[in-house]
Design an enzyme around this catalytic site. Structure first.
Site, PDB file in Angstrom:
ATOM      1  N   ASP A   1     -10.330   1.850  -3.226  1.00  0.00           N
ATOM      2  CA  ASP A   1     -11.200   1.977  -1.714  1.00  0.00           C
ATOM      3  C   ASP A   1     -12.924   1.264  -1.887  1.00  0.00           C
ATOM      4  OD1 ASP A   1      -9.103   1.223  -0.194  1.00  0.00           O
ATOM      5  OD2 ASP A   1      -9.071   3.218   0.314  1.00  0.00           O
TER       6      ASP A   1
ATOM      7  N   ASP B   1       0.802  -1.424  -0.251  1.00  0.00           N
ATOM      8  CA  ASP B   1       0.008  -0.180   0.328  1.00  0.00           C
ATOM      9  C   ASP B   1       0.805   0.790   0.002  1.00  0.00           C
ATOM     10  OD1 ASP B   1      -2.021   1.277  -0.240  1.00  0.00           O
ATOM     11  OD2 ASP B   1      -3.029   0.393   1.352  1.00  0.00           O
TER      12      ASP B   1
HETATM   13  C1  DGJ Z   1      -6.101   1.209   1.764  1.00  0.00           C
HETATM   14  C2  DGJ Z   1      -6.534   0.127   1.587  1.00  0.00           C
HETATM   15  O1  DGJ Z   1      -6.722   0.765   0.166  1.00  0.00           O
HETATM   16  C3  DGJ Z   1      -7.021  -0.196   1.935  1.00  0.00           C
HETATM   17  O2  DGJ Z   1      -8.077  -1.283   1.095  1.00  0.00           O
HETATM   18  C4  DGJ Z   1      -6.267  -0.362   3.194  1.00  0.00           C
HETATM   19  O3  DGJ Z   1      -5.666  -1.961   2.890  1.00  0.00           O
HETATM   20  C5  DGJ Z   1      -5.978   0.455   3.869  1.00  0.00           C
HETATM   21  N1  DGJ Z   1      -5.699   1.325   3.216  1.00  0.00           N
HETATM   22  C6  DGJ Z   1      -4.993  -0.208   5.356  1.00  0.00           C
HETATM   23  O4  DGJ Z   1      -4.794   0.748   6.240  1.00  0.00           O
END
Ligand code: DGJ
Length: 719
Positions: free
Chosen positions: A518, A451
């Protein structure tokens, strides 16, 4: 005195060609990029065909592969550079052609003997995909430092009939929003300075010509394969065509080259198609598939994920996580990914990033019991990390505050309470490599979700006193990924950046899946995934079944709609399966079963997309000859027609007959509003129909509620 005649360079793909004219002692002139020309195609020397207008320089300067400032070119320059104020004007004085693969791939070595620099421009046209790859290097041959402010990775010509440019805007939770602009004599430009690919400005675009559609007509596309700052512009030229430049946006000082130093741009991947937007997408998909670097050399069937994020957020409790894993295995999950919250001090988003070892307060025996449990259930184990980041509240930051990107004398700006590590600093990269390697060695981790949750600011090197570090940061993450992959070749990696903030062809040299957004709301995803699909194939798109209501939008959709939208990518589940009723679990299992039965078809071959009347959006997956097609028709809004018009399917062969079969009943959730005999037959036994009829008149559409999906298989039965 008479100049020697120009030579021509032609590259031919299967369906496209390019032609350059190389007069001596200058940069080659762009003559053509478009639909395939005959092998023998020749053009008259360009200047001989251009009668000069009034009030002109006596030297006619058409568009070259390197339009440059100050010696007769007045448009956008592909190079802006100077040496302490000198050598601000450049012009190529010699061009040497080096063929790498005759007829397919070459390097133009362009020299400017006056400004003392060399440009090396690599061009390749892949006959299999019709994708043109371009990359530019510059070397400072002079005695003083050369400050390169802009160097286009590529300058492409677009014909005068180009009318519109389709680019992608957006934001976190709503990436790949289509933005359509009309080309005119005003300059069109898009830029990103966020230090990562970005949610809101995809590095690429598609240019259309009049009459082009999803399925036919001439369109052009280009993408900068780069995960950092970028810019692109399209400029009208006085001969009626356009020039399209794409490249890295360099922060002041990032292009400073000492004598002998070299700067290499990212690659531009570009293609044109006479088969409209879907033909162009097929070219990009073929190219990306050839670039992906799978463990073991080939892509395994994409395993169904369970990702823990929306089920637990940071509240990871071992017995709950284990119980979720058991429930996940029962519905057919194949890979269990433990998201954020597992490592030292990570109870919320304010602390912990940088301390990449298990929080023994949460997992007293570490992660090994969980990983074994997951494996014993027949699933792979995956883990979330965010290596480039550090929370000020972490052991890592307390030990090495100077490792965070910062500018001495300026306040640290946090984003999601975190700072960015300077991973171009070798000790920081080594630290990350060791910590991640230790995890990969000690646990049976087959998958990392990588991430990156904030934009870059105050990105100075050398502990805050150095020059801008946006560019080296991107190169450093590629290097770190490459190093990890070399040490752990069996591990797959997902590129996530708060959803879709880092999706590009360069990141996908090192990774195997991207997290599209997300936002898991299936209706939002229809749009997001459609934009994504213009450049990227479905098998790398992380796409999950979330809860109803969706956490990011509050909208609720049926399981059938959530599942149908999600399974057109790489399917996952992101909810607490334990909380579902027995019936819902059974239905979820059935959808996962369908995905497993259909994934080979969804993840190989061609994708066609289109829109029907009355709020229908469709997507079809099949072999390029359209012998066997899986069709998903999404109803995105309530019907506004008394009778929904049939859906035309232009990719079908007009000479063929097809067996059309509805694969899933639209029951439950009140989906089907009113039955009709045709649809009963479609579901029960299938109906045979003519390709020409389906292409021209269309497939009848059921009367259904909004946010539903109609799934059909079309199989050629004759000829
Ligand atoms: C952002 C990601 O896009 C989510 O899927 C998740 O992993 C969160 N970060 C976790 O902090």
């Amino acid at each position: 005195h008479a100049r020697p005649p120009a030579t021509f360079i032609a590259l031919h793909g299967t369906h496209s060609s390019l032609l350059l004219e190389c007069p001596p002692h200058e940069a080659p002139l762009w003559r053509y990029w478009g639909p395939r020309l005959p092998d023998s195609a020749a053009a008259p020397a360009l200047r001989a065909t251009r009668a000069l207008p009034s009030f002109m320089l006596d030297f006619d300067q058409p568009l070259t592969v390197l339009p440059s400032f100050g010696v007769g070119w007045f448009g956008q320059s592909a190079l802006l550079a100077h040496r302490n104020g000198q050598d601000f004007a450049q012009a190529i004085t010699a061009c040497e052609i080096e063929w790498l693969t005759p007829g397919q791939s070459l390097v133009l070595h362009l020299n400017d003997a006056v400004a003392q620099l060399r440009i090396d421009l690599r061009l390749s046209l892949d006959p299999a995909s019709d994708v043109l790859t371009l990359q530019t290097g510059i070397t400072n041959l002079g005695a003083g430092a050369l400050d390169v402010q802009w160097l286009a990775a590529a300058t492409l010509p677009l014909p005068g009939q180009a009318t519109q440019v389709r680019s992608y805007a957006g934001q976190h939770n709503h990436e790949f929003m289509l933005q359509t602009d009309t080309l005119s004599r005003s300059l069109w430009r898009r830029e990103n300075r966020r230090g990562r690919t970005s949610h809101d400005c995809f590095p690429g675009a598609v240019v259309t010509t009049p009459g082009s559609t999803e399925h036919s007509g001439l369109v052009f596309g280009a993408h900068l394969a780069w995960s950092g700052n970028h810019q692109q512009s399209i400029e009208w030229l006085h001969d009626g065509q356009y020039q399209w430049q794409l490249g890295e946006w360099l922060a002041p000082g990032e292009g400073l080259l000492q004598p002998g130093e070299h700067l290499l741009t990212p690659e531009v991947v570009a293609s044109c198609s006479m088969q409209g937007l879907n033909g162009l997408a097929a070219n990009f998909h073929r190219e990306l598939r050839a670039r992906l670097n799978w463990p073991g050399g080939t892509m395994r069937p994409r395993p169904v994920h369970l990702n823990t994020w929306e089920a637990f957020y940071f509240d990871l409790e071992p017995t709950d996580v284990m119980a979720l894993a058991s429930a996940a295995a029962e519905v057919g999950i194949e890979r269990f990914v433990l998201d954020d919250g597992w490592f030292q001090g990570r109870h919320n988003d304010r602390a912990g990033l940088g301390d990449w070892w298990t929080d023994t307060g949460k997992f007293p025996d570490g992660l090994a019991p969980l990983a074994s449990h997951v494996n014993a259930l027949g699933m792979e184990f995956g883990l979330w990390v965010e290596p480039e980041m550090v929370n000020p509240d972490s052991d890592l930051f307390r030990a090495h505050p100077d490792w965070a990107l910062q500018i001495a004398g300026r306040a640290l700006i946090t984003g999601r309470h975190q700072l960015v590590l300077n991973i171009a600093h070798p000790p920081a990269a080594d630290y990350l490599f060791e910590k991640l390697s230790a995890l990969l060695h000690s646990l049976p981790i087959r998958y990392l979700k990588w991430d990156h949750n904030r934009d870059l600011t105050t990105a100075a090197l050398a502990g805050g006193v150095g020059t801008a570090g946006y560019r080296v940061q991107v190169l450093a993450v590629y290097a770190l990924l490459a190093r990890l992959r070399e040490a752990h070749p069996g591990v797959e990696i997902e590129s996530c950046s708060g959803g879709g903030g880092r999706i590009d062809f360069a990141m996908l040299r090192h990774t195997h899946r991207v997290w599209g957004s997300d936002c898991i709301d299936a209706l939002s995803r229809v749009d997001i995934q459609r934009g994504f699909g213009q450049f990227f194939p479905p098998e790398i798109l992380g796409s999950h079944i979330g809860t109803a209501p969706a956490h990011t939008t509050g909208r609720s959709q049926s399981l059938a709609f959530r599942a149908a939208v999600a399974m057109t990518g790489h399917l996952g589940v992101e909810l607490d399966v334990r909380l579902l009723s027995a019936t819902m679990r059974e239905q979820l299992g059935a959808w996962i079963g369908r995905y497993k039965a259909w994934r080979e078809q969804i993840h190989h071959g061609q994708v066609w997309r289109g829109e029907g009347a009355d709020s229908l959006v469709w997507q079809a997956h099949g072999d390029p000859e359209a012998n066997n097609i899986l069709l998903f028709v999404f109803r995105t809004a309530p019907s506004s027609h008394r009778y929904t018009p049939p859906l035309q399917l232009p990719m079908l062969d007009a000479r063929a007959r097809y067996r059309v079969q509805q694969l899933v009943a639209m029951d439950g959730d009140g989906a089907l509003q009113s039955p009709a005999p045709f649809f009963s037959e479609l579901l029960a036994s299938g109906v045979d129909m003519d390709g020409a009829w389906l292409a021209q008149t269309g497939l009848p559409m059921p009367r259904a509620t909004a946010e539903t999906c109609f799934i059909v298989r079309l199989q050629r039965i004759e000829p």
